[in-house]
Structures are given as structure tokens and as C-alpha cells.
Design an enzyme around this catalytic site. Structure first.
Site, PDB file in Angstrom:
ATOM      1  N   GLY A 197     -17.453   1.051  -1.973  1.00 30.64           N
ATOM      2  CA  GLY A 197     -18.336   2.059  -2.064  1.00 30.64           C
ATOM      3  C   GLY A 197     -19.859   1.836  -2.686  1.00 30.64           C
ATOM      4  N   TYR A 206       0.715  -1.306  -0.027  1.00 25.89           N
ATOM      5  CA  TYR A 206       0.145   0.021   0.081  1.00 25.89           C
ATOM      6  C   TYR A 206       0.914   1.171  -0.019  1.00 25.89           C
ATOM      7  CZ  TYR A 206      -3.538  -3.272   1.484  1.00 25.89           C
ATOM      8  OH  TYR A 206      -4.413  -4.495   1.619  1.00 25.89           O
TER       9      TYR A 206
END
Length: 334
Positions: A209, A55
Site C-alpha cells: 500500500g 492464508y
């Protein structure tokens, strides 16, 4: 807050996926905003924080270490190896490498960035199919014995691979995408985790989302947002999937909760060994997500959700062909 079992640890039923703070969904928040969110999660009782060497190519581990090192005894720290950024003449690229020597070196780098002497849960981020799973997991077992990590996890693996790995060294957790719109774990690995006493950590529990109902126009996504390369977020496919939210929203209204809370409550009630780790960059979304712990769905509501949104009603695969070959997770037949 109640807890759930994760290997030798008891953790909050909802953890925090930290990736969004450095990686994958467009411009990350400022250091100040990221610090505020991490500390607020800790204040609200979150005790599982999940990061990875990949990440931000180390930036996320650096952030987590910088902000949370002084609070190290208050939470369970998870990170990942076996998929990281490697420098090439034309820039940093993602590389899957499960060789024992690479995993050992990555662990040392992660310990330094995280400012800790030991990582509580260390996942093999992807199984490197050029290396027998027993070799990679054996190397992680050596790190346990050396006191560098406390437990071993796997990410995006099949039930068969989990069994092979577990025979080599006890596996504390499997992390895989799981939500109302991604049901692949229900083929085999979810039940295998329950059988073996392995925690199941669900990433992208609100479907990147989609299940919040707040992502309506995918053309507005940042140019570097990873969803732009995902088939389900292709404009025509996504528009078709949006129609599923009407039935989901109806159940949310009945339950008196938001769509995101509904998605998380559904996961929490599927099985006691499931631990969702939603990620966010916003304090209000963090607090909203944790509000799912107060939501109880009836058996009828759970059944209605399964009827409205499932593998037959959702259009499009979750990964493009290039990413699909990197994972070992079972897939439904066409």
C-alpha cells in the site's frame, strides 16, 4: 491482453494475489464482496490467481475454490505448502514444515478446499531449513508425477537455493517481494531466474500500500494488520519514507497514471519474466491496477524512479528479526 510465460502456462501479465480477501490486513471483506472481486478479475482477463494453505488457515483456498471452481479452465491456479496453521491448545499458529509427508498431506487438503483435481503451480511457501531443499522439492516432483500438481515453485529463496532445487526438479516460478522499495531480488535471484527460464512472481508490488500514496497514517491500521509488526511501517520510519513519494508522484503525473499504476508499470518494464500479483479487496483498486498495462514509461522516467526510491533511500528492513530468520532471500549488506 498480452501474456507472460510461467512454466508451461501463458498467464496475464498481472495476476491477483488473493491473500487480502482472508488474511493479514485486518477485517476481510464479506463473502459476497470477495466473490464479486474474484469474478470481476476473471472478467477483466486476469488468468493467474494466487493463494496458499496459510492464508486464513485454509479459509482463502476455500473461498477461491467456492467461487472459481466452476471457471477452473479459464485460469492458472497457484497455491503454496510448507507453511500452514497448526492447532495448539492456545490457538492456531503458523508453522514451517517442509517434510515430504507434510507436503503430501497439505496438498490433499488444498485440493479438497480448492475443489480441483490438480493445482497448476504449487509453491514451497518457505524453505524449511531443517530439511534439505532437495527433499522438499523432490516430494513436490513426486506430486507432479502423481498428477496432483502441474509445476513446482519456490517462495523467498536465494539464487543458490534455487539452483539446488532446479537441479532436483524443474522450477517454474520463484515468488518474492519486489517493488520500487524492495530491491533484494536484484542482488542475484532475479537474474538467476532469467538464466534458468524461471518466471519471477512479484508479491507486494505496490509495497503493501505504500506506493499507492493512500496509506498515510499507520496508526490507523487495524490492530491485527501485519504491517504493524514491520519495521518500515513503524510510525517514525514510515513518516520518513513518505517523503520519497513526492518524486514518485511527479513521474506519475508525467506518465498520466496513478501511483499504483506507476509502481506496476515499473515492474512490468524491468524484465519480461516478471509477473506482479497485487492484492486488493476493492473493485476500483482492481481495475486501477490492471490499468497499469496501458502505461509505458520512458527510459528517463525509469531512471528517475530508480534515483528517487531505492535501497539507499528507503529506511528500515522489510521484516522484523523473527520473520527475517524464516526466509532465504539475499539481503543487502548494511
Amino acid at each position: 491482453m498480452t501474456t507472460r510465460s510461467l512454466g508451461p502456462f501463458q498467464v496475464s501479465p498481472i495476476g491477483l494475489g488473493c491473500m487480502n480477501l482472508s488474511h493479514a490486513y485486518g477485517q476481510p471483506p464479506s463473502l459476497e464482496d470477495a466473490e464479486r472481486l474474484l469474478l470481476r478479475a476473471l472478467d477483466l482477463g486476469v488468468t493467474l490467481f494466487d493463494t496458499a494453505a496459510l492464508y486464513g488457515f485454509g479459509a482463502n483456498e476455500t473461498l477461491v475454490g467456492q467461487v472459481l471452481a466452476k471457471h477452473r479452465q479459464k485460469f492458472t491456479l497457484a497455491s503454496k505448502c510448507g507453511m500452514q496453521g497448526v492447532g495448539f491448545p492456545d490457538g492456531v499458529k503458523r508453522v514451517i514444515d517442509g517434510r515430504p509427508e507434510t507436503l503430501r498431506a497439505t496438498c490433499e487438503d488444498s485440493l479438497r478446499r480448492l475443489q480441483t483435481e490438480v493445482i497448476d503451480l504449487y509453491y514451497l511457501h518457505r524453505w524449511d531449513k531443517q530439511v534439505p531443499i532437495e527433499e522438499s522439492v523432490g516430494a513436490l516432483g513426486d506430486l507432479v508425477r502423481a498428477g496432483k500438481i502441474r509445476s513446482v515453485g519456490l517462495s523467498e529463496v536465494s539464487a543458490h537455493t534455487l539452483r539446488r532445487a532446479h537441479a532436483e526438479h524443474p522450477i517454474a516460478a520463484v515468488q518474492t517481494e519486489y517493488s520500487l522499495w524492495t530491491r533484494n531480488p536484484e542482488i542475484a535471484v532475479l537474474d538467476t531466474c532469467a538464466e534458468l527460464g524461471v518466471a519471477f512472481v512479484a508479491f507486494s508490488p505496490v509495497a503493501r500500500g505504500f506506493l499507492t500514496g493512500q496509506v498515510r497514517d499507520v496508526s490507523a491500521l487495524d490492530a491485527k494488520d501485519i504491517r504493524r509488526a514491520m519495521p518500515r511501517f513503524a510510525p517514525a520510519t514510515y513518516a520518513a519514507n513518505l517523503g520519497l513519494l513526492d518524486g514518485v508522484a511527479e513521474v506519475a503525473r508525467e506518465a498520466g497514471c496513478s501511483l499504483a499504476q506507476l509502481a506496476l508499470a515499473w515492474l512490468l518494464q524491468r524484465a519480461p519474466h516478471i509477473i506482479p500479483i497485487p492484492g486488493t479487496t476493492r473493485l476500483d483498486h482492481l481495475e486501477e491496477n490492471l490499468g497499469a498495462l496501458q502505461v509505458t514509461l520512458s527510459a528517463a522516467q525509469m531512471a528517475r524512479l530508480d534515483q528517487v526510491i531505492n535501497r539507499h533511500t528507503v529506511q528500515g528492513p522489510r521484516y522484523n528479526p523473527g520473520n527475517q530468520v524464516e526466509i532465504d532471500t539475499e539481503e543487502f549488506s548494511a
